[in-house]
Design a protein around this motif. Sequence first.
Motif, PDB file in Angstrom:
ATOM      1  N   GLY A   1      -6.457 -14.741 -22.760  1.00 41.68           N
ATOM      2  CA  GLY A   1      -6.518 -16.327 -22.498  1.00 41.68           C
ATOM      3  C   GLY A   1      -5.915 -16.507 -21.493  1.00 41.68           C
ATOM      4  O   GLY A   1      -6.312 -16.192 -20.976  1.00 41.68           O
TER       5      GLY A   1
ATOM      6  N   TRP B   1      -2.231 -20.674 -30.611  1.00 42.56           N
ATOM      7  CA  TRP B   1      -3.072 -19.601 -30.212  1.00 42.56           C
ATOM      8  C   TRP B   1      -2.762 -18.624 -31.578  1.00 42.56           C
ATOM      9  O   TRP B   1      -2.627 -19.350 -32.609  1.00 42.56           O
ATOM     10  CB  TRP B   1      -1.592 -18.883 -29.698  1.00 42.56           C
ATOM     11  N   THR B   2      -3.489 -17.810 -31.824  1.00 37.28           N
ATOM     12  CA  THR B   2      -3.590 -16.319 -33.766  1.00 37.28           C
ATOM     13  C   THR B   2      -2.328 -15.578 -33.027  1.00 37.28           C
ATOM     14  O   THR B   2      -2.484 -15.019 -31.721  1.00 37.28           O
ATOM     15  CB  THR B   2      -4.844 -16.150 -32.849  1.00 37.28           C
TER      16      THR B   2
ATOM     17  N   LEU C   1       0.363 -24.934 -22.954  1.00 35.96           N
ATOM     18  CA  LEU C   1       0.228 -24.250 -24.317  1.00 35.96           C
ATOM     19  C   LEU C   1      -0.296 -25.031 -25.230  1.00 35.96           C
ATOM     20  O   LEU C   1       0.504 -25.737 -25.417  1.00 35.96           O
ATOM     21  CB  LEU C   1       0.986 -23.238 -25.474  1.00 35.96           C
TER      22      LEU C   1
ATOM     23  N   LEU D   1      -1.844 -10.021 -25.284  1.00 33.45           N
ATOM     24  CA  LEU D   1      -2.074 -11.422 -25.163  1.00 33.45           C
ATOM     25  C   LEU D   1      -3.675 -11.670 -24.260  1.00 33.45           C
ATOM     26  O   LEU D   1      -3.783 -10.928 -23.018  1.00 33.45           O
ATOM     27  CB  LEU D   1      -1.469 -11.494 -23.711  1.00 33.45           C
TER      28      LEU D   1
ATOM     29  N   LEU E   1      -2.259 -11.705 -29.250  1.00 35.39           N
ATOM     30  CA  LEU E   1      -2.422 -12.984 -29.229  1.00 35.39           C
ATOM     31  C   LEU E   1      -2.901 -14.094 -28.517  1.00 35.39           C
ATOM     32  O   LEU E   1      -3.005 -13.760 -27.312  1.00 35.39           O
ATOM     33  CB  LEU E   1      -1.084 -13.624 -28.370  1.00 35.39           C
ATOM     34  N   GLN E   2      -4.117 -14.742 -28.565  1.00 33.63           N
ATOM     35  CA  GLN E   2      -4.936 -14.722 -27.605  1.00 33.63           C
ATOM     36  C   GLN E   2      -4.630 -16.859 -27.768  1.00 33.63           C
ATOM     37  O   GLN E   2      -4.341 -17.778 -28.801  1.00 33.63           O
ATOM     38  CB  GLN E   2      -6.741 -15.699 -28.701  1.00 33.63           C
ATOM     39  N   ILE E   3      -4.620 -17.009 -26.502  1.00 29.63           N
ATOM     40  CA  ILE E   3      -3.801 -18.382 -26.304  1.00 29.63           C
ATOM     41  C   ILE E   3      -4.321 -19.207 -25.406  1.00 29.63           C
ATOM     42  O   ILE E   3      -4.801 -18.477 -24.208  1.00 29.63           O
ATOM     43  CB  ILE E   3      -2.432 -17.851 -25.156  1.00 29.63           C
TER      44      ILE E   3
ATOM     45  N   LEU F   1       6.855 -15.255 -29.150  1.00 31.66           N
ATOM     46  CA  LEU F   1       5.685 -15.544 -27.722  1.00 31.66           C
ATOM     47  C   LEU F   1       6.574 -16.371 -27.009  1.00 31.66           C
ATOM     48  O   LEU F   1       5.741 -15.948 -25.390  1.00 31.66           O
ATOM     49  CB  LEU F   1       4.988 -16.357 -27.898  1.00 31.66           C
TER      50      LEU F   1
END
Lengths: 435, 257
Positions: free
Chosen positions: A247, A282-283, A279, A245, A318-320, A263
């Motif tokens: 971001g 996200w990827t 949020l 995780l 997970l780029q958030i 997530l």
Amino acid sequence: MSFRLTPVLTASWGSERSWTLAAYEATGGYQALRTALGMSPDAVLQLVKDSGLRGRGGAGFPTGAKWGFIPQGDGKPHYLVVNADESEPGTCKDIPLLMATPHTLIEGAIIAAYAIRAHYAFIYVRGEVLHVIRRLLRAVEEARGAGYIGRNILDSGFDLELTVHIGAGAYICGEETALLESLEGYRGQPRLRPPFPAISGLYGCPTVINNVETIASVPAIVSGGVEWYRSMGTEKSPGFKIYSLSGHVARPGQYEAPLGITLRELLDAAGGMREGHELKFWTPGGSSTPLFTAAHLDVPLDFEGPPAHGSMLGTTALQIFDETTCVVRAVKRWCEFYAHESCGKCTPCREGTFWYVQIFDRLERGLGTAEDIETLLDLSDNILGRAFCALGDGATSPVTSSIQYFRDEYIAHYEQGGCPFDPVASTVFAGAGVS
Amino acid sequence: MSGATDGLPSTPGAQQGSAPLVVFDPRLGPATAAEDPLSPDARQRVRERAAEVIARYPRPRSALMPLLYLVQAEQGYVSADGIRLVAEILGLTTAEVAAVVTFYTMYRRRPCGAYVVGVCTNTLCAILGGDAIFQALQDHLGIGNGETTEDGMVTLEHIECNAACDYAPVVMVNWEFFDNQTVESARELVDRLRAGDPPMPTRGAPLKTHTEVSRILAGFPDDLADVGPSAGPASLAGLELARRRGESAPPRPGASS
Ligand SMILES: Cc1cc2nc3c(=O)[nH]c(=O)nc-3n(C[C@H](O)[C@H](O)[C@H](O)COP(=O)(O)O)c2cc1C
Ligand code: SF4
Ligand code: FES
């Protein structure tokens, strides 16, 4: 199903001198190797097949099946290559594993080589991680000194050489056939498949290529057994997985959990979004997997979940990003990355990623038009499925998914003559606590 | 690395003999062998180590990448003369070697500073502050991307994702991690590098110069593997939470705990 965290690979990352052989052996390290060497190679292969382990490098291919493709009794040398190139944007699990517990990977590699009857194994590690390389080289030396690598390992009659090959900065070398070219001393450009590496890989010989996390999972599977392994995760996606995780979350980091966690659950573990923010996108598995939004908080993150919603599990990177982030800016930067890393071999990717950047540049400067959005989609159509390797396909993911979910934001860029967002607001040092 | 911008690797006929070999990269400008030949000592050192490198592989050509790092460890970059030496050792043409050199970004094509400062400006780091840091360092040092300060201490560049996104924004110095940077911390970092007082990386060993690092990348490590932590706080975030919550993987059959 209620989830809990299941640290296995990460379990001793925090231990005193965890990278050393002594520390690894103190927690049962290299016992799985002893167990495996007491079995036949075919029995080890069957165990991994039965475990249901699937590749952690992005595509989720069943590992046992991949090993099973290696022809046996063919008289050719077989090779095992561990892919430690970790360069997919957002992905940051293999490098900390190699920093903290390189012996987990080495033990897995020896077992894997035994199962496919390879006597030469390589670890291809990206070059930009100096201290990780130190630890890895040291660990290989320690393992050799202890008799785990070399001739007649633990009196089993099995011989294995292991070489660490250090990359020199090229994302494409993570693609398995480009990696092989690089390892043979050429420019890292992908090869035509078929033939697949299992038939014609390194030096034209049968070769298995697996991700670090895949191979590092093997010792635990050997020592814990199939039933134990399958008690985590789902029927089709069994086992534990490191979720990365990053971001705009309160506590970014590595969270090891059973496959299928969502997530929402991971965010709960990571303390939620940074305070006062929500949020936006996200990827699920690196920049090459189509973006998700808050609508996808409950998608099970196993190999089946994201594809059912138009994305992929990828590398569970997970780029958030929160609502302060301009999606056009984010996607433009990824496009610049793909354009820079395109190896130039095929026209759709080489030219397509170049034109992506030109168009995004226009859009960001407020000089775009409605037609630009259509051109981006058209370009994407011409890359996806027509590129020579998956780098080109991956480059289209952020573009098409961002237009799908945030077309209005693209429009705002040309209607307002520029980016409507304040880039300072999305930095970690923005106004210290402004919410 | 970009195939589209790779220049012509060599002039025709330059492979044989001592005709000046011109290696051209549109991004970096030309470099000629005549300007910077390897010293006889340096050649000797590379040749001696080359045997050991080649022995690591089933086929000699696989040693090409580490050999290029060995040459870079002598000169700080891969000169045309270095290319010629590697070609000689492996029995390749200079064009074949130059084609590889130009493909990979970590082989430098001209001299650089003692410390290469790489600011990650891939999307995640960029948005969390990498863009601001990169801009601030350019202003602070008065140099642009790929340029070196006049004192020869710092080369500044932007880099792609370095597998440390959970520590964003990330700055690498000679490929050691400086995690969780701010504009202020990055300015202080380069000031100290220029003052000859390099700070410790967040997860790594005391900084080595760029040439020393190239030798390690050729597979000849120093003895600093045991320095530094096993992991940073972000790497341990899940593990520590699991401990606090009393969560773990199910016990393995037959295991005592
Ligand atoms: C552009 C590109 C980059 C890739 N980078 C990596 C990487 O850094 N590490 C990795 O394990 N797999 C990477 N892959 C996937 C590999 O090609 C390959 O599928 C994988 O190593 C197989 O291992 P697995 O079966 O254990 O997942 C990449 C693929 C592409 C197309
Ligand atoms: S898709 Fe891109 S990276 Fe892959 S072969 Fe084509 S140009 Fe090279
Ligand atoms: S985006 Fe900077 S380290 Fe990954």
